[in-house]
Motif scaffolding. Structure first.
Motif, short mmCIF file in Angstrom:
data_model
loop_
_atom_site.label_atom_id
_atom_site.label_comp_id
_atom_site.label_asym_id
_atom_site.label_seq_id
_atom_site.Cartn_x
_atom_site.Cartn_y
_atom_site.Cartn_z
N UNK A 57 8.37 0.93 -10.09
CA UNK A 57 7.00 0.42 -10.13
C UNK A 57 6.73 -0.43 -11.35
N UNK A 58 7.45 -0.15 -12.44
CA UNK A 58 7.28 -0.91 -13.68
C UNK A 58 8.19 -2.14 -13.74
N UNK A 59 9.36 -2.04 -13.12
CA UNK A 59 10.38 -3.08 -13.27
C UNK A 59 10.53 -3.97 -12.04
N UNK A 60 9.88 -3.60 -10.91
CA UNK A 60 10.04 -4.37 -9.67
C UNK A 60 8.71 -4.40 -8.93
N UNK A 61 8.58 -5.24 -7.89
CA UNK A 61 7.34 -5.29 -7.10
C UNK A 61 7.07 -3.96 -6.40
N UNK A 62 5.78 -3.72 -6.04
CA UNK A 62 5.43 -2.47 -5.36
C UNK A 62 6.17 -2.35 -4.02
N UNK A 63 6.48 -3.48 -3.40
CA UNK A 63 7.22 -3.45 -2.13
C UNK A 63 8.58 -2.79 -2.31
N UNK A 64 9.23 -3.04 -3.46
CA UNK A 64 10.54 -2.43 -3.73
C UNK A 64 10.42 -0.92 -3.85
N UNK A 65 9.27 -0.45 -4.38
CA UNK A 65 9.05 0.99 -4.51
C UNK A 65 9.01 1.64 -3.14
N UNK A 66 8.25 1.04 -2.21
CA UNK A 66 8.15 1.63 -0.87
C UNK A 66 9.47 1.50 -0.12
N UNK A 67 10.21 0.41 -0.33
CA UNK A 67 11.52 0.25 0.32
C UNK A 67 12.48 1.34 -0.14
N UNK B 26 0.82 -1.21 0.00
CA UNK B 26 0.00 0.00 0.00
C UNK B 26 0.85 1.26 0.00
N UNK B 27 1.95 1.24 0.73
CA UNK B 27 2.86 2.38 0.69
C UNK B 27 3.46 2.57 -0.70
N UNK B 28 3.67 1.45 -1.38
CA UNK B 28 4.15 1.51 -2.76
C UNK B 28 3.14 2.17 -3.68
N UNK B 29 1.84 1.88 -3.46
CA UNK B 29 0.78 2.50 -4.27
C UNK B 29 0.76 4.01 -4.05
N UNK B 30 0.88 4.43 -2.78
CA UNK B 30 0.91 5.86 -2.49
C UNK B 30 2.09 6.54 -3.18
N UNK B 31 3.24 5.92 -3.10
CA UNK B 31 4.44 6.48 -3.73
C UNK B 31 4.28 6.57 -5.24
N UNK B 32 3.74 5.52 -5.83
CA UNK B 32 3.57 5.46 -7.29
C UNK B 32 2.60 6.53 -7.79
N UNK B 33 1.42 6.65 -7.14
CA UNK B 33 0.42 7.62 -7.58
C UNK B 33 0.88 9.06 -7.31
N UNK B 34 1.56 9.27 -6.19
CA UNK B 34 2.08 10.60 -5.89
C UNK B 34 3.18 11.00 -6.87
#
Length: 473
Positions: A230-240, A36-44
């Motif tokens: 977000x395109x090349x890795x899981x959403x978890x990696x985005x939030x990390x 979910x934190x990855x989704x926030x980061x991606x949309x923001x």
């Protein structure tokens, strides 16, 4: 002393902007989870491009133009009304375009994208650039402190489980909007009404656009890491990556606060023809940011791997690597903040500044293509450092004719050697200690003590500056 006070106010303001999410990070990272934190980061990340397009570089441009006319109330009032009307127009266009794009192309995260639109409205009515141009940072800090504290409290009260992502996104956007609104009452005593018939808002469009290009280009390599992850890795990696990047940028805010303070200060000197004063301010500022950035960089690297899982939760162990590899960007950005924001921008050399950050953006995208696929979030962190290094190198090349680079870098070895010794001491202590709040404070205090002692032994220029400041005080 006014510059120092403004630095402290702006440092507080910049830290506050980053500290609000960091204070809530240990709670939010666990409650919402990495996905979910990855989704926030991606949309923001996507809405960032639209609110920057709406602001059109006015944050820097307005700051500088108000600084030029600070002593003439009518002229600065006229400039204010012209610039704010242009900002409202461009932000309205950006908001409309964003809503159309979201409704046409978004599917999975549409609700979250729509909530992020609050950021466009918030930046559309932001007038903090006026107070920065007036070198009045106290108002900005005090009002936003209240708003941020209320927001932090609401996050702890209202965000209770993974289903509350929408509430969290709304609260962050609303905090930004409220912060912008609270500055407007202070304008009443500082400016006067100017007839609309005398406004010429579009004369500011082109010069503001020149500053928008480097602003949006800079954001490309600040946001593109998250989007490409977000395109090349899981959403978890985005939030990390995002949490690691936020921690680095929190520390960096202490350093880059000098840029916002010195821009109107140097612009005012330049407008009055004090070129020697401009150069003297630049040398002192470069030495100051180096002295501050070096221990922050080495200190973060020393505690990164144990700090991340302790602060964020076991799910964010990889964030330690992100912090470690991205920490050198603190020093690179500190230097480019002086050469770019504090020198090239105030003296109307925006073209060279734009070229430097454009090269940085291109380098960042290319580096991401290779490094993210190989190293994931760590690769994005390394790409950030490479891109910031390229920006600094290009800007140093451009100032070679007017600034003595040898004089800039002559004392640097003293700070780097002191910082390296501090790193060896703190990293060793960090290895044998468990990570607790008490142990963290002890490590920070020990690192600061070691660094200061080393500077005293090596007779670094910052020590002389500090002694002179104390004598004046």
């Amino acid at each position: 002393m006014k510059v120092i006070k403004n630095y402290l106010y702006n440092a507080g303001y910049q830290i506050l902007l980053m500290l609000a999410p960091v204070i809530t990070t240990p709670y939010v990272s666990r409650i919402l989870g990495a996905n979910n934190n990855g989704i926030n980061t991606y949309t923001n990340g996507w809405v960032t491009f639209f609110y920057l397009a709406g602001q059109l570089g006015i944050s820097l441009y307005g700051n500088r133009e108000i600084a030029y006319q600070r002593s003439d109330k009518y002229k600065r009032s006229k400039i204010f009304w012209e610039i704010i009307s242009l900002q409202l127009l461009t932000s309205s266009i950006a908001f409309t375009a964003y809503i159309i794009v979201v409704m046409m192309f978004s599917s999975a995260f549409k609700v979250y994208f729509l909530l992020q639109a609050l950021w466009i409205i918030a930046y559309g009515i932001d007038v903090s650039w006026y107070f920065m141009g007036m070198e009045d940072f106290k108002k900005t800090v005090s009002r936003n402190t209240i708003v941020k504290l209320i927001t932090i409290a609401l996050i702890f009260v209202l965000v209770r489980n993974k289903n509350d992502l929408a509430k969290y996104i709304f609260l962050l956007g609303f905090a930004q909007l409220a912060g912008s609104l609270t500055l407007w009452p202070y304008l009443r005593k500082s400016i006067q009404w100017v007839k609309i018939s005398s406004w010429r808002p579009f004369k500011h469009f082109y010069p503001a656009l020149l500053l928008f290009i480097p602003t949006i280009t800079t954001q490309i390599y600040l946001v593109v890491n998250r989007i490409m992850l977000g395109r090349m890795a899981p959403q978890a990696a985005v939030s990390q990556f995002n949490f690691g990047d936020n921690i680095v940028k929190l520390v960096l805010a202490i350093v880059t606060a000098t840029g916002t303070v010195m821009l109107p200060h140097i612009a005012n000197k330049f407008a009055s023809g004090d070129i020697k004063g401009v150069h003297a301010s630049l040398y002192r500022s470069f030495d100051f940011v180096t002295a501050i950035a070096t221990p922050l960089m080495f200190g973060l690297m020393a505690i990164a791997y144990k700090f991340a899982p302790w602060f964020l939760g076991s799910e964010y162990g990889p964030t330690g690597g992100v912090i470690f590899f991205e920490a050198p960007a603190i020093l690179m950005i500190a230097w480019s903040n002086v050469t770019g924001t504090q020198y090239l921008m105030p003296i109307h050399r925006e073209h060279e500044f734009t070229i430097s950050v454009t090269i940085g953006a291109v380098v960042n995208v290319i580096a991401n293509l290779f490094l993210i696929s190989l190293y994931g979030a760590n690769g994005a962190a390394i790409a950030t450092v490479i891109s910031e290094f390229s920006v600094t190198t290009v800007q140093l090349f451009y100032i070679r004719g007017t600034i003595r680079r040898r004089k800039l870098f002559a004392p640097i070895w003293r700070y780097l050697l002191s910082g390296l010794f501090m790193y060896l001491v703190v990293s060793r202590i960090n290895e044998i200690m468990n990570m607790t709040i008490i142990n963290l404070i002890l490590q920070v205090a020990l690192g600061a003590l070691v660094y200061v002692v080393c500077l005293l032994i090596m007779r670094a220029p910052i020590v002389t500056q500090a002694k002179e400041l104390l004598k004046k005080k």
